[in-house]
Design an enzyme around this catalytic site. Structure first.
Site, PDB file in Angstrom:
ATOM      1  N   SER A 117     -37.365  43.642  18.068  1.00 46.58           N
ATOM      2  CA  SER A 117     -37.342  42.218  18.413  1.00 46.58           C
ATOM      3  C   SER A 117     -38.624  41.498  18.028  1.00 46.58           C
ATOM      4  O   SER A 117     -39.709  42.082  18.029  1.00 46.58           O
ATOM      5  CB  SER A 117     -37.134  42.105  19.928  1.00 46.58           C
ATOM      6  OG  SER A 117     -37.429  40.805  20.378  1.00 46.58           O
ATOM      7  N   TYR A 141     -36.418  35.673  15.865  1.00 41.92           N
ATOM      8  CA  TYR A 141     -36.133  34.429  16.582  1.00 41.92           C
ATOM      9  C   TYR A 141     -36.839  33.334  15.803  1.00 41.92           C
ATOM     10  O   TYR A 141     -38.068  33.378  15.626  1.00 41.92           O
ATOM     11  CB  TYR A 141     -36.700  34.488  18.005  1.00 41.92           C
ATOM     12  CG  TYR A 141     -35.802  35.171  19.016  1.00 41.92           C
ATOM     13  CD1 TYR A 141     -34.448  34.860  19.113  1.00 41.92           C
ATOM     14  CD2 TYR A 141     -36.325  36.106  19.908  1.00 41.92           C
ATOM     15  CE1 TYR A 141     -33.631  35.480  20.052  1.00 41.92           C
ATOM     16  CE2 TYR A 141     -35.517  36.721  20.857  1.00 41.92           C
ATOM     17  CZ  TYR A 141     -34.169  36.404  20.918  1.00 41.92           C
ATOM     18  OH  TYR A 141     -33.370  37.005  21.858  1.00 41.92           O
ATOM     19  N   THR A 167     -31.147  36.136  14.879  1.00 38.33           N
ATOM     20  CA  THR A 167     -30.345  35.898  16.088  1.00 38.33           C
ATOM     21  C   THR A 167     -30.048  34.407  16.224  1.00 38.33           C
ATOM     22  O   THR A 167     -30.967  33.590  16.242  1.00 38.33           O
ATOM     23  CB  THR A 167     -31.098  36.423  17.330  1.00 38.33           C
ATOM     24  OG1 THR A 167     -31.266  37.834  17.179  1.00 38.33           O
ATOM     25  CG2 THR A 167     -30.325  36.140  18.610  1.00 38.33           C
ATOM     26  N   LYS A 239     -26.926  37.731  13.775  1.00 45.47           N
ATOM     27  CA  LYS A 239     -26.565  38.311  15.081  1.00 45.47           C
ATOM     28  C   LYS A 239     -26.184  37.216  16.078  1.00 45.47           C
ATOM     29  O   LYS A 239     -26.907  36.225  16.217  1.00 45.47           O
ATOM     30  CB  LYS A 239     -27.758  39.084  15.649  1.00 45.47           C
ATOM     31  CG  LYS A 239     -27.570  39.586  17.081  1.00 45.47           C
ATOM     32  CD  LYS A 239     -28.750  40.416  17.547  1.00 45.47           C
ATOM     33  CE  LYS A 239     -28.499  41.110  18.871  1.00 45.47           C
ATOM     34  NZ  LYS A 239     -28.731  40.286  20.039  1.00 45.47           N
ATOM     35  N   HIS A 263     -24.764  38.681  23.230  1.00 45.52           N
ATOM     36  CA  HIS A 263     -26.119  38.930  23.734  1.00 45.52           C
ATOM     37  C   HIS A 263     -26.070  39.738  25.041  1.00 45.52           C
ATOM     38  O   HIS A 263     -26.875  39.545  25.942  1.00 45.52           O
ATOM     39  CB  HIS A 263     -26.841  37.594  23.964  1.00 45.52           C
ATOM     40  CG  HIS A 263     -28.307  37.595  23.642  1.00 45.52           C
ATOM     41  ND1 HIS A 263     -28.832  37.007  22.516  1.00 45.52           N
ATOM     42  CD2 HIS A 263     -29.372  38.097  24.313  1.00 45.52           C
ATOM     43  CE1 HIS A 263     -30.150  37.141  22.520  1.00 45.52           C
ATOM     44  NE2 HIS A 263     -30.504  37.808  23.601  1.00 45.52           N
TER      45      HIS A 263
HETATM   46  C1  LIG Z   1     -33.765  43.218  28.246  1.00 46.89           C
HETATM   47  C2  LIG Z   1     -33.070  42.705  27.024  1.00 46.89           C
HETATM   48  C3  LIG Z   1     -33.800  42.037  26.061  1.00 46.89           C
HETATM   49  C4  LIG Z   1     -33.176  41.557  24.918  1.00 46.89           C
HETATM   50  N1  LIG Z   1     -33.937  40.958  23.945  1.00 46.89           N
HETATM   51  C5  LIG Z   1     -33.352  40.554  22.801  1.00 46.89           C
HETATM   52  C6  LIG Z   1     -34.148  40.029  21.742  1.00 46.89           C
HETATM   53  O1  LIG Z   1     -35.371  39.953  21.846  1.00 46.89           O
HETATM   54  N2  LIG Z   1     -33.512  39.632  20.621  1.00 46.89           N
HETATM   55  C7  LIG Z   1     -32.150  39.714  20.471  1.00 46.89           C
HETATM   56  O2  LIG Z   1     -31.616  39.340  19.430  1.00 46.89           O
HETATM   57  N3  LIG Z   1     -31.375  40.224  21.457  1.00 46.89           N
HETATM   58  C8  LIG Z   1     -31.946  40.660  22.599  1.00 46.89           C
HETATM   59  N4  LIG Z   1     -31.171  41.219  23.579  1.00 46.89           N
HETATM   60  C9  LIG Z   1     -29.724  41.393  23.363  1.00 46.89           C
HETATM   61  C10 LIG Z   1     -29.427  42.738  22.685  1.00 46.89           C
HETATM   62  O3  LIG Z   1     -29.858  42.759  21.352  1.00 46.89           O
HETATM   63  C11 LIG Z   1     -27.922  43.046  22.678  1.00 46.89           C
HETATM   64  O4  LIG Z   1     -27.221  41.980  22.100  1.00 46.89           O
HETATM   65  C12 LIG Z   1     -27.349  43.334  24.069  1.00 46.89           C
HETATM   66  O5  LIG Z   1     -28.290  43.966  24.898  1.00 46.89           O
HETATM   67  C13 LIG Z   1     -26.125  44.233  23.928  1.00 46.89           C
HETATM   68  O6  LIG Z   1     -25.468  44.375  25.147  1.00 46.89           O
HETATM   69  P1  LIG Z   1     -25.615  45.644  26.138  1.00 46.89           P
HETATM   70  O7  LIG Z   1     -26.997  45.545  26.739  1.00 46.89           O
HETATM   71  O8  LIG Z   1     -24.528  45.395  27.118  1.00 46.89           O
HETATM   72  O9  LIG Z   1     -25.433  46.890  25.315  1.00 46.89           O
HETATM   73  C14 LIG Z   1     -31.783  41.710  24.746  1.00 46.89           C
HETATM   74  C15 LIG Z   1     -31.052  42.389  25.725  1.00 46.89           C
HETATM   75  C16 LIG Z   1     -31.669  42.895  26.839  1.00 46.89           C
HETATM   76  C17 LIG Z   1     -30.863  43.646  27.848  1.00 46.89           C
END
Ligand SMILES: Cc1cc2nc3c(=O)[nH]c(=O)nc-3n(C[C@H](O)[C@H](O)[C@H](O)COP(=O)(O)O)c2cc1C
Length: 368
Positions: A117, A141, A167, A239, A263
């Site tokens: 990320s 981002y 994203t 994404k 997300h």
């Molecule tokens: C704590 C956390 C931080 C996240 N940070 C980002 C991020 O910085 N960039 C991003 O594109 N998605 C982020 N996501 C989303 C994840 O990339 C992903 O889409 C999502 O966690 C998938 O679902 P799941 O946790 O149910 O497997 C984050 C998710 C979580 C749980």
């Protein structure tokens, strides 16, 4: 607030993801746990992600020689040992002192793709140095000034990341009721390795990320994909796609792959389950580009289900953070091995020897 310390101390092995989640809940401090686990608003989208898997079934075939199983595939020409990959997630350092360096080493050794990320605790360069062989992509981002986005992309390209994952489902941060009600503040010193320039002081009394919040580009439109491709040779993956229309637009603007995701239910409370959006995206662009999926994947049969619906790669989110908290690098290593073993078992049980044999004929009647 002190329920334990996130760190390598509690490196108890786990044999299922359910057990892993419970172990992580015991060791992760309460605020960080709420940050990891929360979804948007009433968390309807987050629950819908799981319901969408529970509703669907698989249609196994019998008496096929499944002594040799091949789980390998390619994701944008990158040869990987499994069709699942590690989703980009902010601030691994909240879960373990080694942060993304631990995740990167575990994934690289297993030859599993990991996406890091913009909001990583470790810098773009530190992550690359931790596991120079990758495979590793960078999640972007968009920053309000294109020059700042450009700087991040150029750093990632120089450091050997092989794709940019843009994203697009976060023009603004979704509401996190669970965090707002707690008056949630992440440790003020939680650093972001990409550099402070990507964070702006958060003036809200209850900042979603504590002292700083991510700077976002709410004005971005599809042309940003053309701009990105003018500054990098790396393929761009989009994404956060939930409709066939947007998938088509991404492809028209040069995206090499799209990732169907809500997300993890963290942005729009009323968003449809990501899995329910997958078929229309596959119909719309599946013959032109690779389609990936994430949101709610909690076991290998979920991976198989998404593959059967047309995904080529399947992202694992929160479970990776649980594993990091429980056992650091070893925890993530164990999780990836557990998922591979489970996937091999499931493939044997449905009579599919390689991923190219996983298609819509594997889908059974819905349970409801
Ligand atoms: C704590 C956390 C931080 C996240 N940070 C980002 C991020 O910085 N960039 C991003 O594109 N998605 C982020 N996501 C989303 C994840 O990339 C992903 O889409 C999502 O966690 C998938 O679902 P799941 O946790 O149910 O497997 C984050 C998710 C979580 C749980």
């Amino acid at each position: 607030m002190e329920r334990g310390t996130a760190g390598p101390a509690a490196s108890a092995p786990f044999s299922t993801l359910g057990e892993l989640e419970r172990a992580a809940a015991r060791v992760v401090p309460e605020d960080a746990w709420a940050y990891v686990q929360s979804g948007a608003g009433d968390e309807d989208a987050m629950r819908a992600n799981r319901d969408a898997f529970r509703r669907r079934t698989l249609r196994p075939r019998a008496l096929i020689d499944v002594t040799h199983l091949d789980l390998t595939t390619t994701l944008l020409d990158e040869r990987v040992s499994a069709p699942f990959f590690i989703c980009p997630m902010a601030r691994h350092g909240l879960l373990h002192p080694e942060g993304e360096a631990a995740t990167a080493r575990a994934a690289s050794d297993a030859r599993v793709l990991s996406v890091f990320s913009t909001l990583s605790t470790r810098s773009i360069e530190e992550i690359a140095a931790a596991a120079p062989k990758g495979p590793r992509w960078f999640q972007l981002y968009l920053q309000p000034e294109f020059a700042a986005s450009r700087n991040l992309v150029e750093r990632a390209e120089r450091a050997g990341y092989t794709a940019i994952m843009l994203t697009v489902d976060l023009p603004v941060l979704g509401p996190r009721d669970r965090l707002a009600e707690r008056g949630f503040v992440i440790a003020e010193d939680a650093p972001v390795g990409s550099g402070d320039e990507i964070l702006a002081p958060d003036r809200s009394p209850k900042g979603a990320l504590g002292r700083y919040s991510l700077r976002k580009d709410a004005a971005a439109t599809w042309n940003i994909l053309d701009d990105l491709q003018s500054i990098t040779h790396l393929p761009v993956v989009v994404k956060g796609i939930l409709t066939g229309e947007d998938a088509r637009r991404a492809v028209t603007h040069g995206a090499r792959a799209v990732l169907v995701s809500n997300h993890g239910g963290r942005q729009l409370n009323s968003a449809q389950a990501a899995l329910d959006a997958l078929p229309e995206v596959v119909r719309s662009v599946g013959s032109d580009v690779e389609v990936y999926f994430d949101s709610g994947v909690r076991r290998a049969s979920d991976v198989l289900m998404a593959l059967a619906l047309g995904a080529r790669g399947v992202g694992i989110g929160r479970p990776v953070l649980w594993a990091l908290a429980v056992g650091g690098e070893g925890g993530v290593r164990h999780l990836l091995s557990l998922l591979s073993t489970e996937l091999a078992t499931d493939m044997a049980l449905v009579g599919r020897r390689r991923l190219s044999e996983v298609d819509r004929t594997l889908l059974g009647a819905p349970r409801w």
